[in-house]
Scaffold this active site. Structure first.
Site, PDB file in Angstrom:
ATOM      1  N   TYR A 149     -10.847   1.121  10.925  1.00 54.87           N
ATOM      2  CA  TYR A 149     -11.916   1.618  10.217  1.00 54.87           C
ATOM      3  C   TYR A 149     -12.412   0.284   9.163  1.00 54.87           C
ATOM      4  O   TYR A 149     -13.305   0.510   8.150  1.00 54.87           O
ATOM      5  CB  TYR A 149     -12.069   2.789   9.602  1.00 54.87           C
ATOM      6  CG  TYR A 149     -10.656   3.080   8.575  1.00 54.87           C
ATOM      7  CD1 TYR A 149     -10.730   2.688   7.332  1.00 54.87           C
ATOM      8  CD2 TYR A 149      -9.713   4.001   9.302  1.00 54.87           C
ATOM      9  CE1 TYR A 149      -9.570   3.046   6.683  1.00 54.87           C
ATOM     10  CE2 TYR A 149      -8.847   4.083   8.668  1.00 54.87           C
ATOM     11  CZ  TYR A 149      -8.482   3.714   7.007  1.00 54.87           C
ATOM     12  OH  TYR A 149      -7.419   4.138   6.526  1.00 54.87           O
ATOM     13  N   LYS A 150     -11.492  -0.638   8.937  1.00 57.78           N
ATOM     14  CA  LYS A 150     -11.797  -1.602   7.955  1.00 57.78           C
ATOM     15  C   LYS A 150     -12.288  -2.723   8.621  1.00 57.78           C
ATOM     16  O   LYS A 150     -13.632  -2.436   8.914  1.00 57.78           O
ATOM     17  CB  LYS A 150     -10.531  -2.108   7.426  1.00 57.78           C
ATOM     18  CG  LYS A 150      -9.874  -1.122   6.543  1.00 57.78           C
ATOM     19  CD  LYS A 150      -8.295  -1.210   5.855  1.00 57.78           C
ATOM     20  CE  LYS A 150      -7.782  -0.142   5.036  1.00 57.78           C
ATOM     21  NZ  LYS A 150      -6.477  -0.300   4.639  1.00 57.78           N
TER      22      LYS A 150
ATOM     23  N   ARG B 271     -12.149  -5.215  -6.693  1.00 53.71           N
ATOM     24  CA  ARG B 271     -11.593  -5.759  -5.294  1.00 53.71           C
ATOM     25  C   ARG B 271     -12.963  -5.900  -4.410  1.00 53.71           C
ATOM     26  O   ARG B 271     -13.694  -5.086  -4.364  1.00 53.71           O
ATOM     27  CB  ARG B 271     -10.684  -4.624  -4.396  1.00 53.71           C
ATOM     28  CG  ARG B 271      -9.960  -5.250  -3.263  1.00 53.71           C
ATOM     29  CD  ARG B 271      -8.967  -4.469  -2.877  1.00 53.71           C
ATOM     30  NE  ARG B 271      -9.769  -3.126  -2.293  1.00 53.71           N
ATOM     31  CZ  ARG B 271      -9.174  -2.461  -1.212  1.00 53.71           C
ATOM     32  NH1 ARG B 271      -8.122  -2.914  -1.018  1.00 53.71           N
ATOM     33  NH2 ARG B 271      -9.652  -1.411  -0.726  1.00 53.71           N
TER      34      ARG B 271
ATOM     35  N   ASP C  17       2.121  -4.758   9.049  1.00 51.43           N
ATOM     36  CA  ASP C  17       1.081  -3.902   8.768  1.00 51.43           C
ATOM     37  C   ASP C  17      -0.261  -4.878   8.798  1.00 51.43           C
ATOM     38  O   ASP C  17      -0.082  -5.736   7.970  1.00 51.43           O
ATOM     39  CB  ASP C  17       1.231  -2.903   7.547  1.00 51.43           C
ATOM     40  CG  ASP C  17       0.023  -2.140   7.273  1.00 51.43           C
ATOM     41  OD1 ASP C  17      -1.100  -2.542   7.767  1.00 51.43           O
ATOM     42  OD2 ASP C  17       0.244  -1.017   6.728  1.00 51.43           O
TER      43      ASP C  17
ATOM     44  N   PHE D 109       0.824  -1.042   0.154  1.00 52.28           N
ATOM     45  CA  PHE D 109       0.122  -0.066  -0.168  1.00 52.28           C
ATOM     46  C   PHE D 109       0.930   1.285  -0.148  1.00 52.28           C
ATOM     47  O   PHE D 109       1.856   1.209   0.836  1.00 52.28           O
ATOM     48  CB  PHE D 109      -0.849   0.174   1.146  1.00 52.28           C
ATOM     49  CG  PHE D 109      -1.814   0.884   1.216  1.00 52.28           C
ATOM     50  CD1 PHE D 109      -3.037   0.770   0.486  1.00 52.28           C
ATOM     51  CD2 PHE D 109      -1.758   2.324   2.120  1.00 52.28           C
ATOM     52  CE1 PHE D 109      -4.264   1.586   0.772  1.00 52.28           C
ATOM     53  CE2 PHE D 109      -2.940   3.117   1.900  1.00 52.28           C
ATOM     54  CZ  PHE D 109      -4.080   2.853   1.222  1.00 52.28           C
TER      55      PHE D 109
HETATM   56  C1  LIG Z   1      -5.734   1.050   4.668  1.00 55.67           C
HETATM   57  C2  LIG Z   1      -4.399   1.102   4.650  1.00 55.67           C
HETATM   58  C3  LIG Z   1      -3.548   1.940   5.289  1.00 55.67           C
HETATM   59  C4  LIG Z   1      -4.365   3.348   5.777  1.00 55.67           C
HETATM   60  O1  LIG Z   1      -3.516   4.052   6.411  1.00 55.67           O
HETATM   61  P1  LIG Z   1      -4.183   5.421   7.259  1.00 55.67           P
HETATM   62  O2  LIG Z   1      -3.003   6.165   7.714  1.00 55.67           O
HETATM   63  O3  LIG Z   1      -5.466   4.944   7.850  1.00 55.67           O
HETATM   64  O4  LIG Z   1      -4.677   6.251   5.969  1.00 55.67           O
HETATM   65  C5  LIG Z   1      -2.245   1.765   5.442  1.00 55.67           C
HETATM   66  N1  LIG Z   1      -1.695   0.768   5.125  1.00 55.67           N
HETATM   67  C6  LIG Z   1      -2.336  -0.243   4.300  1.00 55.67           C
HETATM   68  C7  LIG Z   1      -1.760  -1.501   4.114  1.00 55.67           C
HETATM   69  C8  LIG Z   1      -3.614  -0.077   4.233  1.00 55.67           C
HETATM   70  O5  LIG Z   1      -4.357  -1.143   3.687  1.00 55.67           O
END
Ligand SMILES: *Cc1c(COP(=O)(O)O)cnc(C)c1O
Length: 417
Positions: free
Chosen positions: A229-230, A376, A204, A135
């Site tokens: 939030y996921k 997705r 992560d 990401f």
């Molecule tokens: C959703 C996601 C993020 C989100 O980071 P924020 O700081 O909440 O915007 C970070 N890393 C991964 C791998 C994600 O899927």
């Protein structure tokens, strides 16, 4: 006791899917969520659905705790210890000790904190090792930390990660479940390899926490971060979390030395002195409304057996792949077909993926699109039914056979995909 699956009929039918639902030990959990009529929600990996008890809890937090309690609520409504309380609830879901994980900040900010702190623990080494398809924020933060601290961010293909872990590496920083493809790393094997060469590991868990079991301590993980939030359903912009293995906490030098990470914040002394334990990962005043929503949302996991959740997730993603094979042409499954190698999502590649997803969303089948060509679909199995999977694939089939996606209005990119 394991109930036998209904005999698989070929071709698969909607009745077969209904049979899976009737034998689903987790089916009752759906009632805990507010889901709009006519929507099949396959985007719980981006923004989890709303647990029904959250609005009432938030109303109390706003009207009573804030409205009447005012500043007194930091003590009287237990606002102050919320980061620890919420953290210990999340800890159970990811195999951490209750005092090894705390809710704070965003995933991006937590990554910054742990990468800096971990680099300081390996002063002779300069490399943060990551993967090319992570990401983007993970790569951006690793690059930022590297330039700040005179280190170097090295990104390799996922398949080369294990071999690239050598004595030059200070930190291996990876996302357990890839956001685009759903492919997952062998957390135990990577962590063991990193430790063999004296490197530290940051995991992560954005697409892991609440989506599947995870055993941070069983794997000997050093650090982890993840999202509220996921799959944890904490609401838009919910606080994230950060894990630091207990053995690292005492010496940890966290760069964002804010007052909430201080040993005695309310003595207002000028000299920074870090709190003991996981508390030193805090920075500033916690967003209480977000924490309260997340805490309430986590009750949806109260009596959930994560192994049962994983079994349902594997079966549901498998069913989706089988139905794509049976019903659709022109899509490539971009997610590993072997259940053990994927998280709780399935991605399909199609050159017109963006437009196809826009029609699906308009019809209430909500997934998302990731450039350049990935549709997705996330499977948050606490609130999804096997029949939903059938109905979603039937919609995709209809969109393709009618050519509904070809209208110009589906080509215009929105700001958030
Ligand atoms: C959703 C996601 C993020 C989100 O980071 P924020 O700081 O909440 O915007 C970070 N890393 C991964 C791998 C994600 O899927």
């Amino acid at each position: 006791m394991n109930t036998p699956e209904p005999t698989k009929s070929i071709p698969l039918t909607r009745e077969f899917c209904l049979g899976l639902d009737s034998e689903d030990p987790l089916s009752a959990h759906r009632a805990r969520f507010q889901l709009p009529q006519g929507v099949i929600y396959l985007d719980g990996n981006s923004l989890g659905a709303l647990p029904k008890s959250v609005p009432q809890r938030l109303r109390k937090a706003v009207e009573v705790e804030w409205g009447d309690g005012l500043i007194r609520s930091w003590n009287d409504a237990d606002w102050y210890p919320a980061p620890q309380r919420v953290g210990s609830r999340i800890a159970r879901l990811v195999g951490a000790g209750a005092r090894e994980l705390i809710a704070a900040d965003s995933t991006s900010v937590n990554l910054f904190k742990v990468l800096c702190a971990a680099l300081r623990m390996r002063p002779g080494r300069k490399v943060i090792l990551g993967e090319k398809d992570n990401f983007p924020t993970d790569a951006y933060i690793a690059s930022g930390v590297s330039s700040l601290m005179g280190a170097q961010f090295r990104a390799v293909e996922a398949s080369d990660v294990l071999d690239a872990i050598d004595e030059t590496v200070a930190i291996v920083s990876l996302t357990h479940v890839n956001y685009r493809t759903g492919r997952l790393y062998d957390m135990a094997a990577i962590t063991a390899r990193a430790h063999e060469v004296g490197a530290l590991v940051v995991w992560d868990l954005c697409h892991t926490a609440g989506a599947m079991p995870c055993d941070l301590n069983g794997c000997g993980a050093d650090f982890a971060v993840g999202c509220g939030y996921k799959y944890l359903n904490g609401g838009p912009g919910a606080p994230a979390f950060v894990f630091v293995a207990e053995r690292h906490q005492e010496a940890l030098d966290q760069p964002l030395s804010g007052w909430h990470g201080h040993a005695k914040p309310f003595e207002f002394v000028q000299q920074y002195q870090p709190a003991t334990g996981i508390d030193r990962m805090l920075v500033g005043t916690a967003p209480q409304l977000g924490l309260i929503a997340l805490e309430e949302a986590l009750h949806a996991f109260d009596d959930v057996d994560m192994a049962a959740l994983r079994r349902k997730s594997e079966r549901m993603t498998e069913l989706f792949i089988e139905l794509v094979d049976q019903e659709l042409d022109g899509f490539t499954v971009a997610t590993p077909r072997e259940a053990a190698l994927r998280g709780s999502q399935v991605s399909l590649a199609h050159e017109h993926g963006y437009a196809i997803m826009q029609v699906l969303i308009e019809r209430g089948v909500i997934g998302d699109f990731r450039a350049p060509n990935i549709l997705r679909f996330g499977f948050a199995v606490l609130y999804l039914r096997f029949a939903d999977v059938w109905d979603a694939v039937a919609q995709i089939k209809d969109v393709m056979t009618t050519g509904a996606w070809k209208s110009d209005r589906y080509m215009v990119r929105k700001a958030v995909t």
